[in-house]
Write a protein that holds these residues in place. Structure first.
Motif, PDB file in Angstrom:
ATOM      1  N   LEU A 120       0.851  -1.185   0.000  1.00  0.00           N
ATOM      2  CA  LEU A 120       0.000   0.000   0.000  1.00  0.00           C
ATOM      3  C   LEU A 120       0.885   1.232   0.000  1.00  0.00           C
ATOM      4  N   TYR A 121       0.426   2.249  -0.686  1.00  0.00           N
ATOM      5  CA  TYR A 121       1.211   3.454  -0.907  1.00  0.00           C
ATOM      6  C   TYR A 121       0.309   4.670  -0.710  1.00  0.00           C
ATOM      7  N   PHE A 122       0.631   5.489   0.273  1.00  0.00           N
ATOM      8  CA  PHE A 122      -0.081   6.741   0.528  1.00  0.00           C
ATOM      9  C   PHE A 122       0.963   7.849   0.504  1.00  0.00           C
ATOM     10  N   TYR A 123       0.826   8.806  -0.422  1.00  0.00           N
ATOM     11  CA  TYR A 123       1.866   9.823  -0.522  1.00  0.00           C
ATOM     12  C   TYR A 123       1.282  11.156  -0.988  1.00  0.00           C
ATOM     13  N   GLY A 124       1.576  12.196  -0.240  1.00  0.00           N
ATOM     14  CA  GLY A 124       1.269  13.543  -0.685  1.00  0.00           C
ATOM     15  C   GLY A 124       0.038  14.169  -0.062  1.00  0.00           C
ATOM     16  N   ASN A 125       0.029  14.306   1.243  1.00  0.00           N
ATOM     17  CA  ASN A 125      -1.063  14.975   1.939  1.00  0.00           C
ATOM     18  C   ASN A 125      -0.856  16.484   1.849  1.00  0.00           C
ATOM     19  N   GLU A 126      -1.921  17.187   1.493  1.00  0.00           N
ATOM     20  CA  GLU A 126      -1.862  18.644   1.378  1.00  0.00           C
ATOM     21  C   GLU A 126      -1.448  19.270   2.706  1.00  0.00           C
ATOM     22  N   ASN A 127      -0.468  20.148   2.662  1.00  0.00           N
ATOM     23  CA  ASN A 127       0.005  20.871   3.851  1.00  0.00           C
ATOM     24  C   ASN A 127       0.397  19.942   4.995  1.00  0.00           C
ATOM     25  N   SER A 128       1.013  18.811   4.661  1.00  0.00           N
ATOM     26  CA  SER A 128       1.389  17.838   5.699  1.00  0.00           C
ATOM     27  C   SER A 128       2.332  18.433   6.736  1.00  0.00           C
TER      28      SER A 128
END
Length: 171
Positions: free
Chosen positions: A93-101
């Motif tokens: 699983l790949y989660f990448y790039g949350n706005e304003n992390s």
């Protein structure tokens, strides 16, 4: 409009996610996408095996189920959606790039990801994480873990020692 006819609106409950099925996996993916405000959408007119950023098992006991899924560019201030726990056949699983992390504080990935004991590769990058749950050590088959671009002040305690015996790459 001038007649003012009565209008009746009926909303039914969403279809239940049935664990351990391809249909349950597809509903889980759609729920995760919606709850995280993912920028792109799956083409639900196509079979799940043709969705971009999703691969399915082609044979074996998990045939047709999610093998890997990728979520890019999203906006959330919460842990990974609980629906992630239904992807029990997933290896990656790949989660990448949350706005304003970089602005987020006190954010964990949540306990639900820890139920995926078949995971071998996991990326939760630029999410805004500041901690990992203690139950993260349940991911004992994890070989590759990328937590880059998060907001950790120090290495999470669960990554110290022998908690993840199969881990060969930590980013």
């Amino acid at each position: 409009l001038a007649q003012n006819d009565p209008l009746k609106v009926v909303q039914k409950a969403a279809q239940a996610i049935i664990p351990g099925t391809a249909e349950g996996d597809s509903l889980a993916l759609l729920a995760i996408q919606r709850n995280m405000n993912v920028w792109s959408e799956f083409d639900t007119a196509e079979k799940m095996e043709n969705w971009e950023n999703v691969t399915v098992w082609r044979s074996g006991e998990n045939k047709g189920r999610v093998r890997s899924a990728r979520f890019f560019l999203f906006r959330t201030k919460e842990a990974l959606p609980y629906e992630v726990k239904y992807l029990t056949a997933a290896e990656e699983l790949y989660f990448y790039g949350n706005e304003n992390s970089f602005l987020l504080d006190n954010l964990s990935c949540g306990e639900d990801i820890c139920e995926l004991t078949n995971l071998r590769r996991l990326t939760i990058g630029s999410y805004g994480l500041t901690e990992l749950p203690k139950s993260f050590d349940k991911l004992d088959k994890l070989e590759y873990l990328d937590l880059s671009g998060n907001n950790f002040n120090s290495l999470p305690a669960v990554l110290n020692g022998d908690a993840l015996p199969s881990l060969t790459a930590l980013i």
